[in-house]
Design a protein around this motif. Sequence first.
Motif, PDB file in Angstrom:
ATOM      1  N   ILE A 192       5.922  -3.855  13.607  1.00 59.75           N
ATOM      2  CA  ILE A 192       5.331  -2.907  12.669  1.00 59.75           C
ATOM      3  C   ILE A 192       4.376  -3.647  11.740  1.00 59.75           C
ATOM      4  N   VAL A 193       3.479  -2.897  11.132  1.00 61.81           N
ATOM      5  CA  VAL A 193       2.507  -3.456  10.192  1.00 61.81           C
ATOM      6  C   VAL A 193       2.667  -2.774   8.845  1.00 61.81           C
ATOM      7  N   LEU A 194       2.937  -3.570   7.805  1.00 54.75           N
ATOM      8  CA  LEU A 194       2.995  -3.059   6.443  1.00 54.75           C
ATOM      9  C   LEU A 194       1.783  -3.587   5.681  1.00 54.75           C
ATOM     10  N   PRO A 195       0.813  -2.741   5.364  1.00 57.11           N
ATOM     11  CA  PRO A 195      -0.396  -3.204   4.674  1.00 57.11           C
ATOM     12  C   PRO A 195      -0.181  -3.361   3.177  1.00 57.11           C
ATOM     13  N   TYR A 196      -1.016  -4.218   2.587  1.00 58.54           N
ATOM     14  CA  TYR A 196      -1.056  -4.374   1.141  1.00 58.54           C
ATOM     15  C   TYR A 196      -2.286  -3.666   0.582  1.00 58.54           C
ATOM     16  N   LYS A 197      -2.221  -3.305  -0.686  1.00 66.62           N
ATOM     17  CA  LYS A 197      -3.407  -2.788  -1.354  1.00 66.62           C
ATOM     18  C   LYS A 197      -4.470  -3.877  -1.330  1.00 66.62           C
ATOM     19  N   SER A 198      -5.687  -3.494  -1.009  1.00 67.97           N
ATOM     20  CA  SER A 198      -6.732  -4.488  -0.821  1.00 67.97           C
ATOM     21  C   SER A 198      -7.960  -4.165  -1.644  1.00 67.97           C
ATOM     22  N   HIS A 199      -8.762  -5.186  -1.872  1.00 65.98           N
ATOM     23  CA  HIS A 199     -10.019  -5.022  -2.610  1.00 65.98           C
ATOM     24  C   HIS A 199     -11.012  -4.204  -1.808  1.00 65.98           C
ATOM     25  N   SER A 200     -11.178  -4.598  -0.539  1.00 69.36           N
ATOM     26  CA  SER A 200     -12.184  -3.983   0.310  1.00 69.36           C
ATOM     27  C   SER A 200     -11.938  -4.452   1.724  1.00 69.36           C
ATOM     28  N   SER A 201     -12.750  -3.983   2.656  1.00 68.13           N
ATOM     29  CA  SER A 201     -12.621  -4.432   4.037  1.00 68.13           C
ATOM     30  C   SER A 201     -12.962  -5.911   4.185  1.00 68.13           C
ATOM     31  N   ALA A 202     -13.646  -6.462   3.175  1.00 65.49           N
ATOM     32  CA  ALA A 202     -14.007  -7.879   3.230  1.00 65.49           C
ATOM     33  C   ALA A 202     -12.808  -8.783   3.004  1.00 65.49           C
ATOM     34  N   PHE A 203     -11.769  -8.278   2.345  1.00 61.68           N
ATOM     35  CA  PHE A 203     -10.540  -9.049   2.164  1.00 61.68           C
ATOM     36  C   PHE A 203      -9.383  -8.064   2.164  1.00 61.68           C
ATOM     37  N   SER A 204      -8.615  -8.071   3.240  1.00 66.39           N
ATOM     38  CA  SER A 204      -7.542  -7.105   3.415  1.00 66.39           C
ATOM     39  C   SER A 204      -6.349  -7.806   4.047  1.00 66.39           C
ATOM     40  N   THR A 205      -5.164  -7.628   3.474  1.00 65.04           N
ATOM     41  CA  THR A 205      -3.986  -8.348   3.948  1.00 65.04           C
ATOM     42  C   THR A 205      -2.903  -7.391   4.423  1.00 65.04           C
ATOM     43  N   GLU A 206      -2.030  -7.916   5.261  1.00 67.45           N
ATOM     44  CA  GLU A 206      -0.929  -7.126   5.796  1.00 67.45           C
ATOM     45  C   GLU A 206       0.201  -8.054   6.194  1.00 67.45           C
ATOM     46  N   MET A 207       1.404  -7.485   6.278  1.00 72.40           N
ATOM     47  CA  MET A 207       2.542  -8.207   6.828  1.00 72.40           C
ATOM     48  C   MET A 207       2.892  -7.588   8.175  1.00 72.40           C
ATOM     49  N   LYS A 266       0.836  -1.196   0.000  1.00 75.23           N
ATOM     50  CA  LYS A 266       0.000   0.000   0.000  1.00 75.23           C
ATOM     51  C   LYS A 266       0.876   1.253   0.000  1.00 75.23           C
ATOM     52  N   TYR A 267       1.955   1.199   0.785  1.00 71.49           N
ATOM     53  CA  TYR A 267       2.923   2.296   0.814  1.00 71.49           C
ATOM     54  C   TYR A 267       4.201   1.774   0.178  1.00 71.49           C
ATOM     55  N   GLN A 268       4.564   2.325  -0.936  1.00 74.20           N
ATOM     56  CA  GLN A 268       5.613   1.730  -1.745  1.00 74.20           C
ATOM     57  C   GLN A 268       6.999   2.285  -1.413  1.00 74.20           C
ATOM     58  N   PHE A 269       7.981   1.394  -1.480  1.00 72.20           N
ATOM     59  CA  PHE A 269       9.370   1.783  -1.313  1.00 72.20           C
ATOM     60  C   PHE A 269       9.857   2.462  -2.594  1.00 72.20           C
ATOM     61  N   ASP A 270      10.720   3.425  -2.431  1.00 68.61           N
ATOM     62  CA  ASP A 270      11.304   4.132  -3.569  1.00 68.61           C
ATOM     63  C   ASP A 270      12.601   3.427  -3.957  1.00 68.61           C
ATOM     64  N   SER A 271      12.634   2.868  -5.154  1.00 70.52           N
ATOM     65  CA  SER A 271      13.820   2.117  -5.585  1.00 70.52           C
ATOM     66  C   SER A 271      15.071   2.984  -5.633  1.00 70.52           C
ATOM     67  N   ALA A 272      14.911   4.310  -5.715  1.00 69.29           N
ATOM     68  CA  ALA A 272      16.075   5.202  -5.713  1.00 69.29           C
ATOM     69  C   ALA A 272      16.782   5.192  -4.357  1.00 69.29           C
ATOM     70  N   GLU A 273      16.078   4.722  -3.322  1.00 72.73           N
ATOM     71  CA  GLU A 273      16.655   4.680  -1.980  1.00 72.73           C
ATOM     72  C   GLU A 273      17.333   3.341  -1.683  1.00 72.73           C
ATOM     73  N   THR A 274      17.373   2.453  -2.646  1.00 70.14           N
ATOM     74  CA  THR A 274      17.921   1.122  -2.438  1.00 70.14           C
ATOM     75  C   THR A 274      19.448   1.150  -2.461  1.00 70.14           C
ATOM     76  N   HIS A 275      20.081   0.606  -1.412  1.00 68.92           N
ATOM     77  CA  HIS A 275      21.538   0.606  -1.291  1.00 68.92           C
ATOM     78  C   HIS A 275      21.996  -0.652  -0.564  1.00 68.92           C
ATOM     79  N   PRO A 276      23.250  -1.015  -0.724  1.00 68.84           N
ATOM     80  CA  PRO A 276      23.770  -2.181  -0.004  1.00 68.84           C
ATOM     81  C   PRO A 276      23.930  -1.900   1.482  1.00 68.84           C
TER      82      PRO A 276
END
Length: 454
Positions: free
Chosen positions: A297-312, A252-262
């Motif tokens: 911490i909770v990282l949510p995913y984009k979801s269809h609706s409140s009827a089906f919503s996922t998170e890590m 749902k909140y995306q990482f910016d690939s420009a910030e990716t580093h070793p």
Amino acid sequence: MHSLLACCVFVGLLVSVSCEFTYDDYYDDDDYYYDYESIEKPMKAKPTPTKHRGSSHRNNIYENKVRWRVTSIANRVFALKLYSRVAAERRGENILISPLIVSTGLSMTLLGAEGETEKELMSVLEYSSIGQKRNRKPYTKADVPRLYESLLGKLNSSEDSSRDTFLIACQLFGDQSEPFLPAFISDTARYYGAEMQQVDFAGNFEDARADINSWANATTRGHIPEALPSGTVDPSTKLVLASAAFFKGTWKYQFDSAETHPGTFTTSDGSTLTTEFMRGKFSILKKYSRALRSFIIVLPYKSHSSAFSTEMRLFLPDDNEALDRVENMSEIELKRECRNMENSTVVIHLPRFRLDFGVDLAPTLSDLGLGSLFSTAADLSGMNGKQNLHFTNAMHKGFIEVNEEGTTATAVFLATTTRSAGFNTLVFNRPFFFLIREKSSNSMLFMGRVNNPV
């Protein structure tokens, strides 16, 4: 796109031992709404609504909700017990399991179990301890198929390439010479969507194994090509029960690939390695658990609706001892420690990771209480009318990839510290635990440990 891909396969293999060888109102809508402390107490019954047009339909909807929530309760308790056993057995390793597909496979097995084997399955799957039905009677084997039918129907309702997708599938592979009972075949198809496919284990077990692997590979979209390794089936194999799950989630909140580093990651044995870290600054739920000595911490995913919503949910322990605490949580501890999370802005440094994990769960499940299922004492006569079947293996294989471009790798920020830089900056540069759950049913879809992200 910044997303996650995960899939798992669980396969139970049975051989013949022939004579030649000897509820909406029940729970609040909290993240962890189930009051596990009252697990042995009768559940509060919903008042019977006044009869009028449409009340039957509403009653059916209500009963359906009760069923999948009850199933979710049992699954969560089972999930944490199973994971803690696997974690203890596989210290210092990456882990990925889907307790949901394991419990689904074992619940299909319950359809054909009788006697002591039935009692063991009811107990290990927690159906004997999830309280009582509205009529104050305990749940029995006869209730389980309808409970699962409701939950699987809800979870399989998500399929949208632009958002989170979760699919679970079941299948039976029976030897063509074995006369399985029509009731067992029809019930597995009706409640679990598991069709019986006839194969020739006795005449050509390698071709049968190839058929099973082909099904698993197709179900997991090509990510698990060999669920059954060589040597797991032979001419004595009579039935394979398979369940598989596939999940693809977009952050749902995306990482910016420009910030990716070793950066540097330290494994549980103290060795260090260089990997790629993703960096993101998000307003998310977070908490420090003193009991677990871990950040959550909770990282949510984009979801269809409140009827089906996922998170890590990510748990970052302070050290190895704290990781042990996290991996031995009970259901009540998980519920308690995930309460009172606060929404705040957090800078996250998360390694890209890809895990391939395979394990035979037979010893683990036997230790959990399914001893008879994996011995000649098994009573699976509800499958073929004879007490001559038992499990030999319980193969589980999983795959997960977390990165910035779906199923391909890229990744994240320079992180060389050994501890989190501060309360609002979390660096996942040491072993951590994660779980992926569907929120409305509170179902644990996947759980795992990252000890080495490379």
